[in-house]
Design a protein around this motif. Structure first.
Motif, PDB file in Angstrom:
ATOM      1  N   UNK A   1       0.819  -1.216   0.000  1.00 11.55           N
ATOM      2  CA  UNK A   1       0.000   0.000   0.000  1.00 11.55           C
ATOM      3  C   UNK A   1       0.849   1.261   0.000  1.00 11.55           C
ATOM      4  N   UNK A   2       2.050   1.193   0.590  1.00 12.25           N
ATOM      5  CA  UNK A   2       2.928   2.363   0.679  1.00 12.25           C
ATOM      6  C   UNK A   2       4.017   2.356  -0.399  1.00 12.25           C
ATOM      7  N   UNK A   3       3.968   1.332  -1.252  1.00 12.31           N
ATOM      8  CA  UNK A   3       4.965   1.195  -2.323  1.00 12.31           C
ATOM      9  C   UNK A   3       6.394   1.101  -1.775  1.00 12.31           C
ATOM     10  N   UNK A   4       6.557   0.308  -0.708  1.00 11.70           N
ATOM     11  CA  UNK A   4       7.869   0.058  -0.119  1.00 11.70           C
ATOM     12  C   UNK A   4       8.312  -1.365  -0.460  1.00 11.70           C
ATOM     13  N   UNK A   5       9.604  -1.551  -0.495  1.00 12.02           N
ATOM     14  CA  UNK A   5      10.165  -2.895  -0.607  1.00 12.02           C
ATOM     15  C   UNK A   5      10.593  -3.353   0.779  1.00 12.02           C
ATOM     16  N   UNK A   6      10.241  -4.588   1.126  1.00  8.58           N
ATOM     17  CA  UNK A   6      10.606  -5.098   2.451  1.00  8.58           C
ATOM     18  C   UNK A   6      11.213  -6.492   2.365  1.00  8.58           C
ATOM     19  N   UNK A   7      12.090  -6.751   3.314  1.00  7.39           N
ATOM     20  CA  UNK A   7      12.592  -8.104   3.564  1.00  7.39           C
ATOM     21  C   UNK A   7      12.192  -8.435   4.991  1.00  7.39           C
ATOM     22  N   UNK A   8      11.486  -9.551   5.164  1.00  6.06           N
ATOM     23  CA  UNK A   8      10.965  -9.908   6.480  1.00  6.06           C
ATOM     24  C   UNK A   8      11.722 -11.116   7.037  1.00  6.06           C
ATOM     25  N   UNK A   9      12.243 -10.957   8.246  1.00  4.20           N
ATOM     26  CA  UNK A   9      12.914 -12.055   8.948  1.00  4.20           C
ATOM     27  C   UNK A   9      12.019 -12.485  10.104  1.00  4.20           C
TER      28      UNK A   9
ATOM     29  N   UNK B   1      -5.840  -8.716  19.319  1.00  2.00           N
ATOM     30  CA  UNK B   1      -5.412  -8.907  17.927  1.00  2.00           C
ATOM     31  C   UNK B   1      -5.000  -7.565  17.306  1.00  2.00           C
ATOM     32  N   UNK B   2      -3.900  -7.566  16.586  1.00  2.00           N
ATOM     33  CA  UNK B   2      -3.353  -6.324  16.046  1.00  2.00           C
ATOM     34  C   UNK B   2      -4.275  -5.743  14.985  1.00  2.00           C
ATOM     35  N   UNK B   3      -4.623  -4.482  15.170  1.00  2.00           N
ATOM     36  CA  UNK B   3      -5.451  -3.779  14.196  1.00  2.00           C
ATOM     37  C   UNK B   3      -4.582  -3.356  13.010  1.00  2.00           C
ATOM     38  N   UNK B   4      -4.932  -3.762  11.787  1.00  2.00           N
ATOM     39  CA  UNK B   4      -4.095  -3.451  10.621  1.00  2.00           C
ATOM     40  C   UNK B   4      -3.821  -1.958  10.449  1.00  2.00           C
ATOM     41  N   UNK B   5      -4.852  -1.124  10.554  1.00  2.00           N
ATOM     42  CA  UNK B   5      -4.670   0.310  10.349  1.00  2.00           C
ATOM     43  C   UNK B   5      -3.719   0.901  11.384  1.00  2.00           C
ATOM     44  N   UNK B   6      -3.849   0.455  12.630  1.00  2.00           N
ATOM     45  CA  UNK B   6      -2.965   0.953  13.686  1.00  2.00           C
ATOM     46  C   UNK B   6      -1.531   0.517  13.432  1.00  2.00           C
ATOM     47  N   UNK B   7      -1.351  -0.733  13.015  1.00  2.00           N
ATOM     48  CA  UNK B   7      -0.005  -1.209  12.717  1.00  2.00           C
ATOM     49  C   UNK B   7       0.602  -0.415  11.568  1.00  2.00           C
ATOM     50  N   UNK B   8      -0.195  -0.132  10.544  1.00  2.00           N
ATOM     51  CA  UNK B   8       0.302   0.638   9.398  1.00  2.00           C
ATOM     52  C   UNK B   8       0.782   2.015   9.849  1.00  2.00           C
TER      53      UNK B   8
END
Length: 231
Positions: free
Chosen positions: A28-36, A108-115
């Motif tokens: 949604x933010x047009x970022x590239x991520x690597x998740x560990x 449970x984590x709220x998606x909007x809050x996490x964003x």
């Protein structure tokens, strides 16, 4: 830029849920991520020396070593990695402040809050890289913005308090024009970086290093509003 984000949680379901949210945020933010992903605090520590994370989503209630203990270890090792605590209980809020956590999210984590929190974290990562140049006594000093605790003026001289104190003959207004929204003028003679503020009272601002600075009358509400908007 590729952002490296760690997820440390001992529940596979939670790992997958958080990973899906991070991927959705990145898209949604047009970022590239690597998740560990790490299944325990111990597995995180096993790879600590080779880690180059930008953000860490850290569960608190885990096995032998909980998330708070891991966060304290990271801070004692002088690691400034932004930490987002994840917990099913609000009992650990004080621990989050103790280790300067970026935020504390309840399950449970709220998606909007996490964003929102991830966006704040990215701002902090960007701040890590920014520098300002100051000239003093014929020498040019390069200072990381994140290290500037506060700036004060005495007579015709301005002092920038960071890892070292840099004193120069320059109008404070000129310095103020170089700064972004992470700074706030709390009094005629002082500008403070919001990231360094530990506590605000009606009369003073207390920094993380326990420095106490005077807060001008009428600035209390404005400073709190700026903290809410920026942080």
């Amino acid at each position: 830029m590729v952002y490296k984000i760690g997820i440390c949680d001992d529940q596979v379901v939670e790992q997958r849920y958080l990973q899906s949210l991070v991927e959705k945020w990145a898209k949604s933010e047009n970022h590239q991520v690597e998740i560990e992903v790490y299944a325990s605090a111990e597995s995180f520590l096993f790879r600590e020396e080779t880690l180059t994370l930008d953000l860490l989503l850290l569960d608190i209630e885990m096995g032998a070593m909980d998330g708070v203990s891991l966060a304290k270890h990271l801070r004692q090792a002088q690691q400034e990695l932004p930490i987002i605590f994840i917990s099913g209980y609000s009992d650990y809020l004080a621990d989050g402040y103790d280790v300067s956590a970026l935020h504390y999210l309840l399950k449970p984590v709220n998606p909007e809050k996490l964003f929102e929190v991830l966006n704040r974290g990215i701002k902090q990562v960007a701040l890590e890289e920014q520098v300002l140049l100051f000239e003093s006594s014929g020498t040019t000093h390069s200072v990381r913005i994140k290290n500037i605790r506060y700036i004060e003026v005495q007579s015709n001289y301005v002092t920038v308090h960071a890892n070292e104190s840099i004193r120069m003959k320059r109008p404070l207004k000129e310095i103020e024009e170089l700064l972004d929204a992470s700074f706030f003028r709390i009094q005629r003679s002082y500008i403070v970086q919001l990231n360094w503020i530990k506590k605000i009272t009606r009369k003073e601002v207390i920094l993380n290093d326990e420095t106490k600075l005077p807060l001008a009358r009428g600035k209390y509400e404005a400073l709190n509003q700026q903290m809410i908007r920026y942080l």
